[in-house]
Write a protein that holds these residues in place. Structure first.
Motif, PDB file in Angstrom:
ATOM      1  N   MET A  88       0.827  -1.202   0.000  1.00 11.61           N
ATOM      2  CA  MET A  88       0.000   0.000   0.000  1.00 11.61           C
ATOM      3  C   MET A  88       0.862   1.254   0.000  1.00 11.61           C
ATOM      4  O   MET A  88       0.610   2.214  -0.740  1.00 11.61           O
ATOM      5  CB  MET A  88      -0.917  -0.002   1.227  1.00 11.61           C
ATOM      6  N   TYR A 120       4.117   6.131   5.250  1.00  7.37           N
ATOM      7  CA  TYR A 120       2.797   5.613   4.914  1.00  7.37           C
ATOM      8  C   TYR A 120       2.518   4.268   5.568  1.00  7.37           C
ATOM      9  O   TYR A 120       1.378   3.964   5.917  1.00  7.37           O
ATOM     10  CB  TYR A 120       2.621   5.518   3.396  1.00  7.37           C
ATOM     11  N   PHE A 151      -0.795   4.135   7.714  1.00 10.18           N
ATOM     12  CA  PHE A 151      -1.824   3.136   7.402  1.00 10.18           C
ATOM     13  C   PHE A 151      -2.002   2.164   8.565  1.00 10.18           C
ATOM     14  O   PHE A 151      -3.131   1.852   8.962  1.00 10.18           O
ATOM     15  CB  PHE A 151      -1.451   2.363   6.138  1.00 10.18           C
ATOM     16  N   THR A 195      -3.373   2.484  -7.363  1.00  7.61           N
ATOM     17  CA  THR A 195      -3.150   2.864  -5.962  1.00  7.61           C
ATOM     18  C   THR A 195      -4.447   2.818  -5.165  1.00  7.61           C
ATOM     19  O   THR A 195      -4.485   2.301  -4.038  1.00  7.61           O
ATOM     20  CB  THR A 195      -2.545   4.283  -5.878  1.00  7.61           C
ATOM     21  N   ILE A 243      -4.833   0.282  -2.023  1.00  7.10           N
ATOM     22  CA  ILE A 243      -5.074   0.845  -0.694  1.00  7.10           C
ATOM     23  C   ILE A 243      -6.466   0.437  -0.183  1.00  7.10           C
ATOM     24  O   ILE A 243      -6.630   0.065   0.986  1.00  7.10           O
ATOM     25  CB  ILE A 243      -4.931   2.379  -0.699  1.00  7.10           C
TER      26      ILE A 243
END
Length: 423
Positions: A113, A128, A132, A298, A302
């Motif tokens: 991700m 990230y 996340f 993406t 995600i």
């Protein structure tokens, strides 16, 4: 309106309301690890493995329905019912193995991700991974997962971009049909590894525990658990869940088919047979979206990751909670199920820490699928034994057809694992 017209509409409305765990499980199955595995399969082997998509649908569907039936009939998750059948130490080993496999999967999904977000120039991958991971853990603990899943599962629809791309490319559908219908025997070690990976990312151990656990939570949420403690589960409820699982697993396998096909026609056909980066994988969507392919990829990665990671952490937490008699449930508040949520958070934290080991994110996504493929058949033996036990299943064991199908699934997965080490 006549009575005859009202009954079907009422049945359709009940079916719509019954859709839930099966659909969510099917969407979570196409996690970043799955998308990466199918992309590699298409790029490296062309359309030679398309036949696995129609094979895995009934196998996956039957396995998930068997796990759902166990949860519905026994009012226990898999680890809880395993304890009724096997020694606690064996159940504990299975739970620990699941936790380790899930941590690796979580770490790989988070890295995938983050790598996808970084591809858009949105910041450091390490940042990230932390954002996340912490965000998912906080949301799952503070909010009701069912409310989150209702929104997140629709993000998985972005994966239908692969379906649109396939029709834009206009392949020779007769050749595609031939590859989809006629199985081709794996010819080398890499091909056997891919077969194990596809089976592992489709028929995944964490989904077994998740499906059964979600059935228990569904009964609790609807207040049915105590009301029917001594009564059989209505055939109608089982039929609705069967439809739910069938639709969820169909979605998962249709997406698999088209990811493999598109990767074969766009990447493999142009000599890109060794995918090592997220950017390379995203190129498969270029015929549909042009430069926006990276954004589309993406969003899909995600979205499915946000849905799958709570499933991975939650299934491990279910397993440990039932192994050690903890209070559990994503419908409970943190003070009511502290140990359960501690395992949930620990699994995600360990996954975050994996990112700092400098593991190649794209390769990790593939090898995570292989690990799941090696673990799954051992757990399937336990699932099959429980589902066949008339006493544990309160006189409602899985049908002979289901048991034969899951038995075939178990044998095929053991055979694929042996092929990986022999050829």
């Amino acid at each position: 309106m006549s009575e005859q017209e009202a009954i079907p509409k009422k049945g359709i409305l009940r079916l719509w309301r019954a859709l839930g765990p099966g659909i969510t499980t099917g969407a979570a199955d196409d996690d970043p690890s799955g998308v990466a595995t199918y992309s590699i399969a298409g790029a490296q082997f062309g359309t030679h493995l398309l036949w696995m998509s129609w094979l895995t649908w009934p196998l996956m569907g039957t396995v998930q329905m068997m796990c759902a039936r166990i949860g519905m009939v026994t009012d226990m998750g898999l680890a809880g019912v395993f304890r009724k059948k096997f020694p606690r130490w064996l159940v504990g080993i299975a739970s620990l193995a699941l936790l380790i496999a899930n941590v690796i999967n979580i770490g790989s999904d988070l890295a995938g991700m983050a790598d996808a977000a970084n591809m858009l120039g949105l910041g450091s991958t390490h940042l990230y991974v932390v954002v996340f991971g912490v965000g998912i853990a906080f949301a799952a603990i503070r909010l009701r997962y069912h409310q989150i899943a209702v929104v997140l599962k629709w993000l998985a629809l972005v994966l239908f971009a692969y379906v649109a791309t396939a029709f834009i490319i206009r392949p020779d559908w007769s050749s595609v049909l031939h590859a989809a219908v006629i199985p081709q025997w794996p010819r080398n070690h890499d091909a056997w590894a891919m077969v194990v990976a596809i089976l592992g990312t489709t028929i995944s151990p964490y989904l077994f525990y998740w499906q059964a656990g979600q059935e228990v939570e569904e009964q609790n949420a609807k207040g049915r658990r105590l009301m029917r403690h001594h009564h059989a589960v209505p055939d109608e409820d089982i039929a609705f869940r069967r439809a739910d699982v069938a639709l969820g697993t169909l979605f998962s396998n249709v997406v698999m088919f088209f990811i493999i096909l598109v990767a074969a026609l766009t990447l493999g056909a142009h000599g890109v047979t060794d995918i090592t980066t997220t950017r390379q994988a995203a190129e498969a969507l270029r015929p549909l979206a042009g430069d926006a392919a990276y954004l589309l990829y993406t969003v899909g990665i995600i979205g499915t990751g946000l849905l799958a990671i709570p499933t991975l952490a939650g299934s491990a937490a279910y397993a440990f909670a039932e192994t050690f008699d903890w209070t559990y449930g994503l419908d409970r508040k943190f003070p009511q199920a502290t140990s359960f949520y501690a395992v949930f958070a620990l699994a995600i934290l360990a996954g975050i820490m994996m990112d700092f080991l400098k593991i190649d994110p794209f390769k990790a996504l593939f090898w995570t699928a292989v690990i799941n493929g090696l673990l799954a058949p051992f757990l399937l033996v336990g699932v099959l034994l429980v589902a066949s036990d008339r006493t544990l299943m309160k006189g409602q064991p899985s049908s002979l057809v289901s048991r034969v199908c899951v038995g075939i699934t178990t044998i095929l997965m053991f055979a694929a694992a042996i092929g990986l080490f022999v050829f």
